[in-house]
Design an enzyme around this catalytic site. Structure first.
Site, PDB file in Angstrom:
ATOM      1  N   TYR A  69     -10.185 -10.323 -40.406  1.00 26.21           N
ATOM      2  CA  TYR A  69      -8.975 -10.404 -39.694  1.00 26.21           C
ATOM      3  C   TYR A  69      -9.199 -10.146 -38.319  1.00 26.21           C
ATOM      4  O   TYR A  69      -8.605 -11.235 -37.603  1.00 26.21           O
ATOM      5  CB  TYR A  69      -7.919  -9.704 -40.472  1.00 26.21           C
ATOM      6  CG  TYR A  69      -6.496  -9.467 -39.572  1.00 26.21           C
ATOM      7  CD1 TYR A  69      -5.714 -10.519 -39.659  1.00 26.21           C
ATOM      8  CD2 TYR A  69      -6.127  -8.515 -38.809  1.00 26.21           C
ATOM      9  CE1 TYR A  69      -4.353 -10.437 -39.122  1.00 26.21           C
ATOM     10  CE2 TYR A  69      -5.137  -8.258 -38.204  1.00 26.21           C
ATOM     11  CZ  TYR A  69      -4.312  -9.183 -38.483  1.00 26.21           C
ATOM     12  OH  TYR A  69      -2.923  -9.176 -37.440  1.00 26.21           O
ATOM     13  N   ILE A  95       1.325 -24.920 -39.954  1.00 26.71           N
ATOM     14  CA  ILE A  95       0.310 -25.209 -38.765  1.00 26.71           C
ATOM     15  C   ILE A  95      -1.153 -25.612 -38.990  1.00 26.71           C
ATOM     16  O   ILE A  95      -1.902 -25.995 -38.007  1.00 26.71           O
ATOM     17  CB  ILE A  95       0.409 -23.944 -37.950  1.00 26.71           C
ATOM     18  CG1 ILE A  95      -0.395 -22.778 -38.707  1.00 26.71           C
ATOM     19  CG2 ILE A  95       1.695 -23.483 -37.471  1.00 26.71           C
ATOM     20  CD1 ILE A  95      -0.616 -21.368 -38.197  1.00 26.71           C
TER      21      ILE A  95
HETATM   22  N1  LIG Z   1       2.801  -6.952 -39.271  1.00 26.57           N
HETATM   23  C1  LIG Z   1       2.117  -6.152 -38.527  1.00 26.57           C
HETATM   24  O1  LIG Z   1       1.844  -4.835 -38.579  1.00 26.57           O
HETATM   25  C2  LIG Z   1       1.362  -6.688 -37.255  1.00 26.57           C
HETATM   26  C3  LIG Z   1       0.351  -5.947 -36.392  1.00 26.57           C
HETATM   27  C4  LIG Z   1      -0.236  -6.405 -35.511  1.00 26.57           C
HETATM   28  C5  LIG Z   1      -0.291  -7.646 -35.137  1.00 26.57           C
HETATM   29  N2  LIG Z   1       0.400  -8.613 -35.942  1.00 26.57           N
HETATM   30  C6  LIG Z   1       0.728 -10.169 -35.670  1.00 26.57           C
HETATM   31  O2  LIG Z   1       2.030 -10.295 -35.207  1.00 26.57           O
HETATM   32  C7  LIG Z   1       2.257 -11.559 -35.834  1.00 26.57           C
HETATM   33  C8  LIG Z   1       3.640 -11.679 -36.512  1.00 26.57           C
HETATM   34  O3  LIG Z   1       3.403 -10.495 -37.523  1.00 26.57           O
HETATM   35  P1  LIG Z   1       4.632 -10.633 -38.814  1.00 26.57           P
HETATM   36  O4  LIG Z   1       4.787  -9.195 -39.188  1.00 26.57           O
HETATM   37  O5  LIG Z   1       5.920 -11.250 -38.258  1.00 26.57           O
HETATM   38  O6  LIG Z   1       3.849 -11.099 -39.834  1.00 26.57           O
HETATM   39  P2  LIG Z   1       4.485 -11.895 -41.211  1.00 26.57           P
HETATM   40  O7  LIG Z   1       5.906 -11.480 -41.639  1.00 26.57           O
HETATM   41  O8  LIG Z   1       3.567 -11.946 -42.234  1.00 26.57           O
HETATM   42  O9  LIG Z   1       4.766 -13.502 -40.755  1.00 26.57           O
HETATM   43  C9  LIG Z   1       3.957 -14.606 -40.461  1.00 26.57           C
HETATM   44  C10 LIG Z   1       4.404 -15.678 -40.753  1.00 26.57           C
HETATM   45  O10 LIG Z   1       3.398 -16.891 -40.823  1.00 26.57           O
HETATM   46  C11 LIG Z   1       3.711 -17.664 -41.870  1.00 26.57           C
HETATM   47  N3  LIG Z   1       2.722 -18.648 -42.106  1.00 26.57           N
HETATM   48  C12 LIG Z   1       1.250 -18.189 -42.760  1.00 26.57           C
HETATM   49  N4  LIG Z   1       0.575 -19.316 -42.822  1.00 26.57           N
HETATM   50  C13 LIG Z   1       1.272 -20.483 -42.228  1.00 26.57           C
HETATM   51  C14 LIG Z   1       0.780 -21.684 -42.093  1.00 26.57           C
HETATM   52  N5  LIG Z   1      -0.119 -22.281 -42.666  1.00 26.57           N
HETATM   53  N6  LIG Z   1       1.935 -22.455 -41.324  1.00 26.57           N
HETATM   54  C15 LIG Z   1       3.153 -21.762 -41.095  1.00 26.57           C
HETATM   55  N7  LIG Z   1       3.353 -20.478 -41.052  1.00 26.57           N
HETATM   56  C16 LIG Z   1       2.517 -19.894 -41.746  1.00 26.57           C
HETATM   57  C17 LIG Z   1       4.062 -16.881 -43.001  1.00 26.57           C
HETATM   58  O11 LIG Z   1       4.681 -17.564 -44.104  1.00 26.57           O
HETATM   59  P3  LIG Z   1       5.410 -17.115 -45.467  1.00 26.57           P
HETATM   60  O12 LIG Z   1       6.346 -16.404 -44.879  1.00 26.57           O
HETATM   61  O13 LIG Z   1       5.855 -18.435 -45.964  1.00 26.57           O
HETATM   62  O14 LIG Z   1       4.209 -16.401 -45.896  1.00 26.57           O
HETATM   63  C18 LIG Z   1       4.863 -15.818 -42.218  1.00 26.57           C
HETATM   64  O15 LIG Z   1       6.149 -16.243 -42.305  1.00 26.57           O
HETATM   65  C19 LIG Z   1       1.082 -12.206 -36.699  1.00 26.57           C
HETATM   66  O16 LIG Z   1       0.263 -13.122 -35.836  1.00 26.57           O
HETATM   67  C20 LIG Z   1       0.243 -10.759 -36.788  1.00 26.57           C
HETATM   68  O17 LIG Z   1      -1.109 -11.043 -37.088  1.00 26.57           O
HETATM   69  C21 LIG Z   1       1.163  -8.181 -36.926  1.00 26.57           C
END
Ligand SMILES: NC(=O)c1ccc[n+]([C@@H]2O[C@H](COP(=O)([O-])OP(=O)(O)OC[C@H]3O[C@@H](n4cnc5c(N)ncnc54)[C@H](OP(=O)(O)O)[C@@H]3O)[C@@H](O)[C@H]2O)c1
Length: 294
Positions: A137, A50
């Site tokens: 963050y 992205i």
């Molecule tokens: N997890 C939590 O507890 C939590 C809490 C509050 C909010 N959120 C928000 O919820 C959303 C989803 O979280 P999640 O738990 O699903 O996170 P995640 O498992 O870390 O997934 C994030 C994904 O974004 C991908 N990514 C990172 N840089 C990128 C780039 N330049 N281009 C394309 N893809 C990229 C990562 O790729 P790789 O897998 O290859 O690294 C990963 O697959 C996020 O926006 C996060 O900030 C999460």
């Protein structure tokens, strides 16, 4: 409805893919690198970094989405503190690029944000509460939210969430439930904070909420989390209970003793009444979710 998903290799992205397949919703899953989710057909996958504007344009022109669910982010809070440039590039600049192109295609833009936008002095936050980020963050998420909030283009929504947990395929990051379960299963002692309170979120419930926002064309901010308000220590005990693991391996500590790079808010947790009323969002209890994961 044609949904473009970013971050489809991540935990939430994988659950959104699963729900789209189950409901027969047209979608294009995108993530950086190869497709690591065996449940996602290769024909529905595109390798999209992205931070690459040209690639974003190409994907929109090929797929013509009506909705974008933007889950991709640098989600490691301490990494964002130490590598601010990367955090800025992915969490803010790339969100802007995606939002700009979404506007040209008159599509709906759903941005996934966090409870960390709050300072944790109040707890049970509603969508009306004032944000006060404590880490880089958190600031990056507030800045990205503001791109939408201050825009003249109104076809957007923000889904804020908290401690997302669940099983996934080849995840680049673990999550609290997997970490506690795996550590205790290997007889490892873990230290867990007893002064951070949250309403943890089952990834499947969150995916349901995101799709509901798109289906109902809802605009504005939504708080999507679980309904049980617990300390992280208490959450760890519940995980040990469900998996019949040794609770004495869980050591209770305070946040101050951890010395983490990024400051965490103490009491967050959400008031989810708006999502319940507008979307029919009914997250399961922690006990039910843990049972289902097991
Ligand atoms: N997890 C939590 O507890 C939590 C809490 C509050 C909010 N959120 C928000 O919820 C959303 C989803 O979280 P999640 O738990 O699903 O996170 P995640 O498992 O870390 O997934 C994030 C994904 O974004 C991908 N990514 C990172 N840089 C990128 C780039 N330049 N281009 C394309 N893809 C990229 C990562 O790729 P790789 O897998 O290859 O690294 C990963 O697959 C996020 O926006 C996060 O900030 C999460």
């Amino acid at each position: 409805m044609k949904i473009l998903i970013t971050g489809s290799n991540g935990l939430l992205g994988q659950k959104i893919v699963k729900l789209c397949l189950k409901r027969g919703i047209q979608f294009l899953a995108t993530s950086k690198g190869e497709n690591r989710n065996p449940d996602c057909p290769e024909s529905n996958y595109f390798n999209l970094d992205i931070t690459n504007k040209l690639q974003i344009n190409g994907v929109f022109e090929a797929f013509y989405p009506t909705h974008v669910i933007h889950t991709a982010a640098i989600t490691n809070v301490d990494q964002c503190e130490s590598n601010r440039e990367l955090c800025q590039e992915v969490n803010i600049d790339a969100t802007k690029s995606l939002f700009d192109v979404t506007q040209r295609f008159f599509a709906h833009f759903l941005f996934v944000s966090t409870d960390f936008v709050f300072d944790g002095t109040k707890g049970k936050y509603s969508e009306e509460d004032k944000v006060y980020p404590l880490s880089f963050y958190a600031e990056s998420k507030v800045d990205a939210e503001n791109l939408l909030i201050n825009s003249e283009y109104k076809n957007w929504s923000i889904a804020r969430t908290i401690i997302v947990f669940g099983q996934g395929n080849k995840l680049s990051r673990s999550n609290f439930v997997l970490w506690v379960k795996d550590s205790l299963s290997n007889n490892q002692t873990i230290k867990v904070v007893n002064d951070q309170f949250r309403t943890p979120t089952w990834a499947e419930d969150l995916a349901w909420g995101c799709i509901a926002i798109c289906e109902k064309s809802k605009i504005g901010i939504y708080h999507l989390s679980g309904k049980d308000y617990v300390s992280m220590y208490n959450f760890a005990l519940q995980i040990a209970d469900v998996y019949n693991l040794d609770k004495t391996l869980i050591e209770e500590i305070t946040s101050a003793s951890l010395n983490q790079a990024a400051k965490r808010p103490l009491n967050t947790g959400f008031d989810i009444s708006k999502a319940k009323n507008d979307l029919g969002y009914e997250p399961k209890s922690l006990k039910e979710c843990l049972g289902l994961i097991k």
